[in-house]
Design an enzyme around this catalytic site. Structure first.
Site, mmCIF file in Angstrom:
data_model
loop_
_atom_site.group_PDB
_atom_site.id
_atom_site.type_symbol
_atom_site.label_atom_id
_atom_site.label_comp_id
_atom_site.label_asym_id
_atom_site.label_seq_id
_atom_site.Cartn_x
_atom_site.Cartn_y
_atom_site.Cartn_z
ATOM 1 N N HIS A 8 0.832 -1.220 0.000
ATOM 2 C CA HIS A 8 0.000 0.000 0.000
ATOM 3 C C HIS A 8 0.865 1.268 0.000
ATOM 4 O O HIS A 8 0.434 2.309 0.497
ATOM 5 C CB HIS A 8 -0.950 0.033 1.201
ATOM 6 C CG HIS A 8 -1.671 -1.252 1.434
ATOM 7 N ND1 HIS A 8 -2.897 -1.535 0.902
ATOM 8 C CD2 HIS A 8 -1.309 -2.346 2.148
ATOM 9 C CE1 HIS A 8 -3.280 -2.753 1.281
ATOM 10 N NE2 HIS A 8 -2.331 -3.276 2.027
ATOM 11 N N GLU A 48 9.434 8.199 -17.041
ATOM 12 C CA GLU A 48 8.082 8.750 -17.251
ATOM 13 C C GLU A 48 7.543 8.385 -18.634
ATOM 14 O O GLU A 48 6.373 8.026 -18.789
ATOM 15 C CB GLU A 48 8.083 10.273 -17.096
ATOM 16 C CG GLU A 48 8.176 10.727 -15.661
ATOM 17 C CD GLU A 48 8.323 12.239 -15.555
ATOM 18 O OE1 GLU A 48 7.563 12.845 -14.800
ATOM 19 O OE2 GLU A 48 9.211 12.807 -16.232
ATOM 20 N N LYS A 55 16.473 21.538 -11.665
ATOM 21 C CA LYS A 55 15.765 20.276 -11.858
ATOM 22 C C LYS A 55 16.543 19.216 -12.614
ATOM 23 O O LYS A 55 17.292 19.511 -13.529
ATOM 24 C CB LYS A 55 14.460 20.540 -12.621
ATOM 25 C CG LYS A 55 13.488 21.395 -11.851
ATOM 26 C CD LYS A 55 12.587 20.576 -10.963
ATOM 27 C CE LYS A 55 11.603 19.844 -11.848
ATOM 28 N NZ LYS A 55 10.516 19.232 -11.152
ATOM 29 N N SER A 102 14.981 21.088 -16.755
ATOM 30 C CA SER A 102 13.803 21.909 -16.976
ATOM 31 C C SER A 102 14.230 23.160 -17.721
ATOM 32 O O SER A 102 15.325 23.674 -17.513
ATOM 33 C CB SER A 102 13.187 22.278 -15.627
ATOM 34 O OG SER A 102 12.396 23.439 -15.767
#
Ligand code: ARG
Length: 466
Positions: free
Chosen positions: A157, A291, A284, A278
């Site tokens: 979980h 992804e 970043k 970024s």
């Protein structure tokens, strides 16, 4: 305007919009090698069976080989008016060798031809993918070997649950990839079945030898029913399903890498070569590769759904709808191959942060189950032990302490049968070491599992250890 190979029946020309709508040449040109190999095998079969003259068959073979060279040299004119790769090649053949070229299509149809082209293409791609999965497994096994003693929280979980070895975590993916490769390998027997000789749908009046054609192309079997041979796309559905499962496995790992590389977890750092920046935020480092693998898993699953829908209402035998199989297939092959390769490279360079994993072992009462197991060894029924430990955890949490920071007296308030040796059971290292049940996370079990995988993958466990 080119004369269509099927033009005899038509007085008028095809509308330009119809040509644009129906053509597949822009994508099925990818099958030119298979199409030529199939035609060469077919021509040889026709000559051998005396359906055409053997000398004519040789001319066809030579012409087809020249066309292959033309395509490879970039000298072939892919005219969209010619509808598909089969007609483009046949038309060029006739232009090159003349009248005898018009005999190539004897005793066959584009329906059995295209089905064989696609099967040949996919069988080769599946073999490449099986090898790519072996490489991926090797990268995962090396990663597990490099970090064999690292402990981190295992989750259920997404809540910290019990301590596990990091190698055990990676070897879970190894099991998925092993099954993925096995599924592909098993499907090869169903893929390597030649439909050539089914002709349009009903077979042919000529004395063909479909097994001879199949043998030349390395396919051990031939079709058993001509209607099925030209309309079956199970082999594609099966591959798309296998591909979707591979993507889902990679997507789950991607999700973990994305989470783990966040500041909140910090368990891993992605290699610079596999991360991107970024355009506005200078600090970043984004996990775009995992992804995109995660994102592309949706597109591959979509291709499976798409082809299922395309096939579901089709009456026997061939219908033009089936042309819709190709773009889905090609995109799936490209996407899965890229995802597997990218994940391999990423794992090879993945930086693991053991100190962050160690820090996460605190605060989650990860050895609470061990305490309950300990009480069971003292004669407490498991459900009772569960309740006693639950109360102990509640108390520890209120005190802002770990279980092992409580005194024995405090613990005995809730678990009267606890003794000093309990503290040994509360250490995460011991928690892991005690899980020696088959397939468990104890170091012995994980070493065995890793060695087994290394042997399967041709990695030498002894070399790897040094
Ligand atoms: N381009 C077609 C396909 O990919 C080839 C078979 C066409 N057959 C036909 N009878 N129109 O399915």
């Amino acid at each position: 305007m080119v004369q269509k190979p099927w033009g005899g029946r038509f007085a008028g020309e095809t509308a330009k919009t119809v040509e644009d709508f129906t053509t597949s040449l822009s994508f099925d040109r990818r099958l030119y090698r298979q199409d030529i190999a199939v035609s060469i095998a077919h021509a040889r079969m026709l000559g051998r069976q005396g359906i055409i003259a053997p000398a004519g068959a040789e001319e066809l073979v030579r012409g087809l080989e020249e066309i292959r060279a033309e395509i490879e040299a970039g000298e072939f004119d892919f005219d969209p008016a010619l509808e598909d790769i089969h007609m483009a090649i046949e038309t060029r053949l006739i232009a090159k060798v003349g009248e005898v070229g018009r005999k190539l299509h004897t005793a066959r149809s584009r329906n059995d031809q295209v089905a064989l082209d696609v099967r040949l293409y996919l069988a080769a791609e599946v073999e490449i993918l099986i090898e790519a999965l072996a490489e991926l497994r090797r990268a995962g096994a090396r990663l597990a070997r490099r970090h064999l003693d690292i402990i981190l929280p295992g989750y259920t979980h997404l809540q910290r649950a019990q301590p596990i070895l990091l190698a055990h975590h990676f070897l879970a993916y190894d099991e998925m990839w092993r099954r993925d490769a096995l599924r592909l390998t098993e499907s090869l027997a169903r893929l390597k079945v030649s439909p050539l000789g089914a002709a349009a749908l009903a077979g042919t009046t000529f004395p063909i030898d479909p097994q001879f054609t199949a043998d030349q192309l390395g396919f051990p079997e031939v079709f058993r029913n001509s209607l099925d041979a030209v309309s079956d796309r199970d082999f594609l559905l099966e591959f798309l399903a296998q591909a979707a499962i591979i993507m889902v496995h990679l997507s789950r790992l991607s999700e973990e890498l994305i989470l783990w590389s966040s500041a909140e977890f910090g368990f891993v750092a992605l290699p610079d070569a596999y991360a991107t920046g970024s355009s506005i935020m200078p600090q970043k480092k984004n996990p775009d590769v995992p992804e995109l693998i995660r994102g592309k898993s949706g597109r591959v699953a979509g291709h499976l759904m798409g082809l299922l829908m395309t096939v579901k209402g089709l009456p026997l035998a061939y219908n033009r709808d089936l042309q819709e199989d190709k773009e889905a297939l090609f995109d799936t092959v490209d996407t899965v191959q890229a995802a597997v390769t990218l994940m391999t490279g990423l794992l090879e360079q993945l930086e693991v942060r053991p100190e962050k994993m160690a820090a996460a072992l605190k605060g989650g009462f990860l050895t609470a189950t061990d305490m309950a197991d300990y009480l069971v060894t003292k004669g407490v029924a498991f459900r009772t032990a569960h309740e006693q430990v639950g109360q102990t955890v509640r108390h520890a949490e209120a005190q802002g302490k770990e279980l092992w920071e409580l005194s024995l007296e405090e613990i005995r308030e809730f678990a009267p049968l606890a003794q000093a040796d309990l503290f040994d059971w509360l250490k995460v290292e011991n928690s892991v070491a005690r899980r020696q049940s088959p397939g468990g996370t104890a170091p012995e079990r994980v070493r065995e599992a890793l060695e087994r995988a290394e042997v399967e993958l041709g990695l030498n466990p002894y070399e790897q250890k040094m």
